[in-house]
Design a protein around this motif. Structure first.
Motif, short mmCIF file in Angstrom:
data_model
loop_
_atom_site.label_atom_id
_atom_site.label_comp_id
_atom_site.label_asym_id
_atom_site.label_seq_id
_atom_site.Cartn_x
_atom_site.Cartn_y
_atom_site.Cartn_z
N LEU A 316 -6.48 -7.21 -15.08
CA LEU A 316 -6.87 -7.77 -14.44
C LEU A 316 -5.57 -8.36 -13.30
CD1 LEU A 316 -8.31 -10.40 -17.51
CD2 LEU A 316 -9.21 -9.48 -15.50
N ALA A 317 -4.39 -7.97 -13.76
CA ALA A 317 -3.27 -9.06 -12.25
C ALA A 317 -2.98 -8.38 -11.65
CB ALA A 317 -1.66 -8.69 -13.50
N VAL A 318 -4.04 -6.81 -12.01
CA VAL A 318 -3.89 -5.95 -10.17
C VAL A 318 -4.61 -6.07 -9.09
CG1 VAL A 318 -3.99 -3.28 -9.65
CG2 VAL A 318 -2.72 -3.66 -11.77
N PRO A 319 -3.82 -6.01 -7.97
CA PRO A 319 -5.11 -6.69 -6.88
C PRO A 319 -5.85 -5.57 -6.54
CG PRO A 319 -2.61 -5.72 -5.93
CD PRO A 319 -3.18 -5.86 -7.43
N LEU A 320 -6.50 -4.65 -7.57
CA LEU A 320 -7.84 -4.09 -6.74
C LEU A 320 -7.98 -3.89 -8.28
CD1 LEU A 320 -6.92 -0.21 -6.60
CD2 LEU A 320 -4.93 -2.20 -7.55
N PRO A 321 -9.74 -3.24 -8.22
CA PRO A 321 -10.89 -2.96 -8.61
C PRO A 321 -10.01 -1.82 -10.29
CG PRO A 321 -11.79 -3.23 -6.84
CD PRO A 321 -10.45 -3.16 -6.67
N VAL A 322 -10.16 -2.23 -11.16
CA VAL A 322 -10.16 -1.50 -12.63
C VAL A 322 -10.13 -1.18 -13.12
CG1 VAL A 322 -7.92 -0.29 -13.93
CG2 VAL A 322 -7.05 -2.25 -11.84
N GLU A 323 -11.28 0.01 -13.88
CA GLU A 323 -12.21 0.27 -14.99
C GLU A 323 -11.38 0.58 -15.92
OE1 GLU A 323 -15.54 3.48 -16.52
OE2 GLU A 323 -14.69 3.80 -14.07
#
Length: 437
Positions: A316-323
């Motif tokens: 959630l803290a990464v500024p791009l979509p993470v699956e």
């Protein structure tokens, strides 16, 4: 009707694809065996014979042995194509064992793997040569299936398809279609068995012996222990430096502000209020730094929510979509869980800083006593795990727990970091997989 034909064609392609790999593997094994084994065996015998006669064998035999080990190393790689891993049995070369020296000769002749390699050369040439059938027979069947006899017959060229099948008429040429299909199917089935037979036979000679495996394991553990001790010492120095430069300096400033406020409490109450406000701000900053330091040692979210929840919080803290996909029916031991968390955190940090990706994914799964972790992105690629940096630190951290890390990052991407840690889980629970975007 068209859908049925397309499905059938797709199934045929899926079956031929592994068949092509088997045929290529058989061809490479046969070429390597038939072109090198006998020559290397003869060179080895001749170099040994030259030792008492002229003494040149002292330098020649280690050189020939190096070529033998190069060839057997290629065979081990080809065996890996078929899913059979043959570990290298050779100990590291001593620093003073240069070619042409007595030290090098003694190191070679006292290594049991040298004589096991030589004992395998001639039998391996036989079994490797037989693997040529894994390529030739399917190719022969493919000729008939693709209609080559029909084309040659139409061109007026005599063609013998099979030792007992001369193509002298159109009917005989057309019968090559079903015959080719049978030869192709039989060749692929037999080829798989022939390669298995060769690899299994090589498995008696090329892997390390039990004693060699234990020696290699001891060396590996010695290296990983030294790396772990160095990493722990570096971590302690980092914590000491952070405390000295951060929280300790702020606490000293806080103590000075309080002492000055004590001196001014009677003379200048307004200045005391300003000093106390500054002291409150400094104490908050010191507390925040201490909390950040604690999170760097063992994140509270990891203790409270486990690896599943902690990894989702990282995503959630990464500024791009993470699956995120997690399949953990329990919790790993705390040290392993911490190592896994920081490994995933470093992987995501690299994604955010260097990859230029538009999306990323995390896969966590436990099976067969190993925790498998995958961090991938669709970025520009080019990640180098050998360079000093975060990935190298992750490799050292995982090695302390007998874990492994493999990085696939070709130029242009994608980058996939695959990590494994041996461990058992506790506290079984049910955790559905989901995506975090």
């Amino acid at each position: 009707m068209g859908r049925v034909d397309g499905s059938t064609s797709g199934q045929l392609r899926q079956r031929l694809r592994p068949g092509a790999v088997i045929a290529a593997q058989g061809l490479l094994i046969a070429l390597l065996s038939l072109t090198t084994h006998v020559a290397l065996f003869v060179l080895s015998v001749v170099s040994l014979a030259l030792i008492p006669a002229f003494g040149v064998g002292f330098a020649l035999f280690p050189a020939v042995t190096a070529l033998v080990r190069l060839v057997t190393g290629l065979h081990r790689r080809l065996a890996g194509w078929g899913g059979v891993e043959l570990a290298s049995p050779y100990p590291p070369v001593p620093a003073d064992a240069q070619f042409g020296t007595w030290r090098r000769f003694r190191w070679v002749v006292t290594d049991p793997a040298t004589w096991r390699d030589l004992a395998w050369l001639l039998p391996g040439a036989v079994t490797g040569g037989v693997c040529l059938a894994a390529f030739a027979v399917p190719l022969y069947g493919l000729e008939g299936l693709l209609g080559l006899p029909v084309v040659l017959h139409a061109a007026g060229v005599w063609y013998g398809y099979g030792p007992f099948w001369p193509v002298g008429s159109l009917d005989q040429a057309l019968l090559c279609f079903p015959l080719g299909a049978l030869v192709l199917a039989g060749g692929l089935a037999a080829g798989r068995w022939l390669i298995w037979l060769h690899v299994t036979f090589a498995g008696f000679f090329l892997p390390p012996t039990r004693t060699a495996e234990l020696a290699l394991r001891v060396r590996q553990l010695t290296v990983t222990r030294a790396e772990t001790v160095d990493a722990q010492a570096a971590e302690l120095r980092r914590i000491e430096r952070d405390l000295h430069d951060g929280a300790q300096a702020r606490l000293v400033a806080l103590s000075m502000s309080i002492g000055l406020a004590e001196q001014l409490v009677q003379r200048d109450p307004e200045a005391v209020r300003r000093l106390l406000a500054e002291a409150r701000e400094v104490s908050g900053q010191a507390l925040a730094e201490l909390r950040g330091l604690v999170r760097g040692i063992h994140p509270p979210v990891l203790a409270e929510r486990g690896l599943d929840g902690a990894v989702r919080a990282l995503a959630l803290a990464v500024p791009l979509p993470v699956e995120v996909t997690v399949d953990l029916p329990g919790r790993p031991p705390a040290p392993v869980e911490s190592a896994a968390y920081f490994a995933v955190a470093e992987g995501l940090a690299n994604v955010a800083k260097h990859s230029g990706a538009t999306r990323a994914w995390i896969r966590l799964r436990h099976a067969d006593g190993r925790l498998a972790m995958v961090v991938g992105d669709d970025g520009r690629g080019g990640a180098d795990p050998a360079a000093a940096g975060g990935l190298a630190g992750v490799g050292r951290r995982l090695a302390a727990f007998d874990g492994t890390m493999v990085v696939s990052s070709p130029p242009g991407g994608p980058t996939v970091v695959s990590m494994e840690l041996p461990c058992e889980l506790s506290s079984p629970r049910t955790s559905p997989s989901s995506g975090t975007g």
